[in-house]
Design a protein around this motif. Structure first.
Motif, PDB file in Angstrom:
ATOM      1  N   SER A 104       0.828  -1.205   0.000  1.00 62.09           N
ATOM      2  CA  SER A 104       0.000   0.000   0.000  1.00 62.09           C
ATOM      3  C   SER A 104       0.863   1.256   0.000  1.00 62.09           C
ATOM      4  N   ALA A 105       1.933   1.232   0.789  1.00 61.99           N
ATOM      5  CA  ALA A 105       2.836   2.387   0.818  1.00 61.99           C
ATOM      6  C   ALA A 105       3.464   2.616  -0.548  1.00 61.99           C
ATOM      7  N   ALA A 106       3.733   1.523  -1.271  1.00 62.99           N
ATOM      8  CA  ALA A 106       4.368   1.643  -2.594  1.00 62.99           C
ATOM      9  C   ALA A 106       3.471   2.340  -3.605  1.00 62.99           C
ATOM     10  N   THR A 107       2.158   2.330  -3.407  1.00 61.03           N
ATOM     11  CA  THR A 107       1.276   3.032  -4.344  1.00 61.03           C
ATOM     12  C   THR A 107       1.531   4.541  -4.313  1.00 61.03           C
ATOM     13  N   HIS A 108       2.110   5.024  -3.216  1.00 67.24           N
ATOM     14  CA  HIS A 108       2.420   6.447  -3.114  1.00 67.24           C
ATOM     15  C   HIS A 108       3.636   6.836  -3.953  1.00 67.24           C
ATOM     16  N   LEU A 109       4.217   5.877  -4.636  1.00 68.71           N
ATOM     17  CA  LEU A 109       5.312   6.185  -5.565  1.00 68.71           C
ATOM     18  C   LEU A 109       4.803   6.794  -6.871  1.00 68.71           C
ATOM     19  N   ARG A 110       3.508   6.828  -7.061  1.00 70.74           N
ATOM     20  CA  ARG A 110       2.963   7.318  -8.337  1.00 70.74           C
ATOM     21  C   ARG A 110       3.511   8.703  -8.691  1.00 70.74           C
ATOM     22  N   GLN A 111       3.366   9.663  -7.791  1.00 72.57           N
ATOM     23  CA  GLN A 111       3.821  11.023  -8.087  1.00 72.57           C
ATOM     24  C   GLN A 111       5.343  11.118  -8.149  1.00 72.57           C
ATOM     25  N   PRO A 112       6.082  10.531  -7.190  1.00 76.68           N
ATOM     26  CA  PRO A 112       7.550  10.593  -7.303  1.00 76.68           C
ATOM     27  C   PRO A 112       8.098   9.932  -8.565  1.00 76.68           C
ATOM     28  N   VAL A 113       7.530   8.805  -8.971  1.00 78.32           N
ATOM     29  CA  VAL A 113       7.995   8.148 -10.194  1.00 78.32           C
ATOM     30  C   VAL A 113       7.718   9.030 -11.408  1.00 78.32           C
ATOM     31  N   HIS A 114       6.528   9.616 -11.464  1.00 81.04           N
ATOM     32  CA  HIS A 114       6.203  10.480 -12.606  1.00 81.04           C
ATOM     33  C   HIS A 114       7.121  11.692 -12.651  1.00 81.04           C
ATOM     34  N   SER A 115       7.406  12.271 -11.496  1.00 81.35           N
ATOM     35  CA  SER A 115       8.330  13.421 -11.459  1.00 81.35           C
ATOM     36  C   SER A 115       9.718  13.020 -11.920  1.00 81.35           C
ATOM     37  N   PHE A 116      10.162  11.851 -11.483  1.00 77.53           N
ATOM     38  CA  PHE A 116      11.482  11.379 -11.888  1.00 77.53           C
ATOM     39  C   PHE A 116      11.537  11.154 -13.398  1.00 77.53           C
ATOM     40  N   LEU A 117      10.502  10.530 -13.948  1.00 76.89           N
ATOM     41  CA  LEU A 117      10.465  10.285 -15.389  1.00 76.89           C
ATOM     42  C   LEU A 117      10.458  11.595 -16.176  1.00 76.89           C
ATOM     43  N   THR A 118       9.717  12.565 -15.672  1.00 77.70           N
ATOM     44  CA  THR A 118       9.631  13.868 -16.336  1.00 77.70           C
ATOM     45  C   THR A 118      10.992  14.553 -16.367  1.00 77.70           C
ATOM     46  N   GLN A 119      11.748  14.443 -15.274  1.00 83.19           N
ATOM     47  CA  GLN A 119      13.075  15.052 -15.202  1.00 83.19           C
ATOM     48  C   GLN A 119      14.080  14.318 -16.096  1.00 83.19           C
ATOM     49  N   LEU A 120      13.932  13.002 -16.206  1.00 80.13           N
ATOM     50  CA  LEU A 120      14.881  12.207 -16.981  1.00 80.13           C
ATOM     51  C   LEU A 120      14.603  12.289 -18.482  1.00 80.13           C
ATOM     52  N   SER A 121      13.362  12.477 -18.836  1.00 78.96           N
ATOM     53  CA  SER A 121      12.929  12.394 -20.228  1.00 78.96           C
ATOM     54  C   SER A 121      13.722  13.274 -21.197  1.00 78.96           C
ATOM     55  N   PRO A 122      13.997  14.562 -20.913  1.00 75.21           N
ATOM     56  CA  PRO A 122      14.688  15.409 -21.894  1.00 75.21           C
ATOM     57  C   PRO A 122      16.124  14.983 -22.185  1.00 75.21           C
ATOM     58  N   LYS A 123      16.693  14.138 -21.351  1.00 77.06           N
ATOM     59  CA  LYS A 123      18.099  13.757 -21.511  1.00 77.06           C
ATOM     60  C   LYS A 123      18.293  12.610 -22.497  1.00 77.06           C
ATOM     61  N   PHE A 124      17.181  12.000 -22.933  1.00 73.02           N
ATOM     62  CA  PHE A 124      17.292  10.810 -23.774  1.00 73.02           C
ATOM     63  C   PHE A 124      16.290  10.872 -24.915  1.00 73.02           C
ATOM     64  N   LYS A 125      16.641  10.201 -25.987  1.00 71.64           N
ATOM     65  CA  LYS A 125      15.720  10.093 -27.115  1.00 71.64           C
ATOM     66  C   LYS A 125      14.503   9.261 -26.743  1.00 71.64           C
ATOM     67  N   ARG A 126      14.741   8.189 -25.983  1.00 71.27           N
ATOM     68  CA  ARG A 126      13.635   7.300 -25.615  1.00 71.27           C
ATOM     69  C   ARG A 126      13.777   6.890 -24.148  1.00 71.27           C
ATOM     70  N   LEU A 127      12.652   6.886 -23.459  1.00 66.15           N
ATOM     71  CA  LEU A 127      12.593   6.472 -22.061  1.00 66.15           C
ATOM     72  C   LEU A 127      11.778   5.182 -22.006  1.00 66.15           C
ATOM     73  N   VAL A 128      12.414   4.102 -21.608  1.00 64.74           N
ATOM     74  CA  VAL A 128      11.762   2.797 -21.524  1.00 64.74           C
ATOM     75  C   VAL A 128      11.459   2.499 -20.058  1.00 64.74           C
ATOM     76  N   VAL A 129      10.184   2.304 -19.747  1.00 64.46           N
ATOM     77  CA  VAL A 129       9.781   2.016 -18.377  1.00 64.46           C
ATOM     78  C   VAL A 129       9.347   0.554 -18.290  1.00 64.46           C
ATOM     79  N   ILE A 130      10.075  -0.219 -17.502  1.00 63.33           N
ATOM     80  CA  ILE A 130       9.725  -1.621 -17.259  1.00 63.33           C
ATOM     81  C   ILE A 130       9.137  -1.695 -15.856  1.00 63.33           C
TER      82      ILE A 130
END
Length: 455
Positions: A104-130
């Protein structure tokens, strides 16, 4: 952007980054860390995310490889504190419900994960999320990142995934006829787990592909069927296993490996029930007596089940019958700490594996050519046990699923061990297991997956 750059001394391609989002349970953390380790060797920037305690757990327990910290980026993301109850060996269902607060606590990763992906995205041509299939809720906002694509990693066997979908559909007659013989799946999950699975199911979108820690040699019929009928919503599947190391690279040497060195080939049975099994004292007693009476050499990993935070306080120490270790000291080893299971299974002295049939354990056993004594406890384990025993023919059954709530008597344990390790039947299973293990190679579909994401 230059064609290559360097990370921690390793030459990597800047066009692609892979972000791995595991469920915080050992069997899930482990598989996705193995996958991360393999992808990192292909000059891909790998980012493994989660709560601090679960990243620490994953790194501490990685075995068969060298330390991954130099080739994988670990990102500690915030989650709220959660209750950390101890396992209950007397619970009516053997599912580890005490882990649900950490899920249940891990579901709170939704916003932090999205923020992290948003910050990482401009540095790469493609962002692969597994992402783990049970973390679909956390990655549901990935559509808002234009250069990101998602891949659903399923930590269980394709056979089990298909059986779950088939069971939920009312068991219509499917082409794989063997599935009609799967026992009823009642009792594999407790009701309280449904809320978590339903939350993830409601957020599950069609990913670019499904990934399995499996191979066509093991599950080709079921993988092909799911691709044809789009069982999970996609017709693209990569069977990229086995993810566990096949040739061991770890430099750490454990004492029980020295003991194994002194034993004959295929003479020792490993007894281990994973990180989520909590036995009653009565069951431990009968298991111990069964092993003692079998007169077979063994390594028994006897630990309490994991808590949601494995670093949060002490755990119950399972009690053995008085005098047991002294009586069996010439032919048995009891390991009470975390054990390097891959290394034990890969040792030539190991000729059998008594297991709960978690999918990690099944793949590690198969890839090392070791037959099994199947004793499932919950979740995907009953269908995995059916697969290895009835479909692949490389396992004896310790107990049928219908008797899951009963204490398994010492006589039954003894009989299963002797069948696997001393009888002609077990020898034939060992031959089949070795042939199957020798046929496995991750290179084909792993290479195809890497080619696909780096296209």
């Amino acid at each position: 952007m230059p064609p290559h750059t360097r990370e921690n001394g390793h030459c990597i391609t800047p066009q692609i980054a892979v972000v791995v989002v595991p469920l915080p349970a050992q069997g899930h953390l482990n598989q996705l860390l193995h996958l991360s380790r393999i992808l990192s060797s292909a000059a891909i920037s790998i980012h493994y995310v989660g709560a601090a305690t679960h990243l620490r757990q994953a790194k501490l327990r990685l075995h068969g490889w060298d330390n991954p910290s130099s080739t994988i980026h670990f990102h500690e993301l915030p989650t709220p504190p959660f209750p950390n109850p101890t396992p209950n060996p007397h619970a009516p269902n053997k599912f580890p419900s005490h882990l649900l607060p950490s899920f249940s606590a891990a579901t709170h990763l939704r916003q932090p994960v999205h923020s992290f992906l948003t910050q990482l995205s401009p540095k790469f041509k493609r962002l692969v999320v597994i992402f783990d299939s049970l973390m679909s809720y956390v990655v549901q906002d990935i559509d808002s990142i234009p250069n990101a694509e998602a891949y659903c990693f399923r930590c269980i066997s394709a056979f089990t995934v298909l059986s779950f979908y088939w069971d939920a559909a009312g068991r219509p007659a499917p082409p794989p006829a063997i599935m009609t013989k799967i026992p009823p799946l009642a009792g594999i999950f407790p009701p309280e787990f449904s809320e978590f699975t339903n939350l993830n199911r409601s957020c599950r979108k069609i990913s670019s592909a499904d990934l399995y820690n499996s191979s066509r040699e093991i599950e080709g019929l079921y993988l092909d069927f799911m691709e044809t009928v789009k069982t999970t919503g996609t017709d693209k599947i990569f069977a990229i296993g086995p993810l566990n190391p096949i040739s061991l690279q770890s430099k750490i040497r454990h004492e029980y490996l020295d003991w194994l060195d002194a034993q004959d080939h295929d003479s020792v049975i490993l007894v281990s029930f994973g990180t989520t099994t909590s036995f009653q004292t009565e069951q431990i007693r009968d298991l111990a007596l069964g092993l003692e009476r079998s007169e077979v050499k063994f390594i028994w990993v006897l630990r309490e089940a994991d808590k949601g935070d494995i670093f949060g306080g002490g755990a119950r120490a399972p009690e053995l019958p008085e005098g047991f270790e002294e009586r069996v000291r010439e032919r048995g080893v009891v390991v009470r700490e975390w054990a390097a299971q891959v290394e034990i299974l890969g040792h030539p002295a190991t000729g059998g594996f008594m297991s709960h049939c978690g999918w990690n354990s099944c793949m590690e056993s198969i890839s090392n050519g070791v037959p099994m004594a199947a004793w499932p406890m919950h979740s995907d384990q009953p269908t995995n046990a059916f697969l290895v025993a009835e479909v692949l023919g490389i396992a004896v059954r310790v107990v049928d699923w219908v008797y899951r709530n009963e204490v398994v008597a010492a006589e039954r344990v003894e009989a299963a061990v002797r069948r696997l390790m001393m009888a002609e039947e077990g020898g034939e299973m060992r031959r089949r297991a070795k042939e199957l293990g020798a046929s496995l190679s991750r290179d084909g579909e792993m290479d195809s997956f890497i080619t696909h994401i780096t296209r």
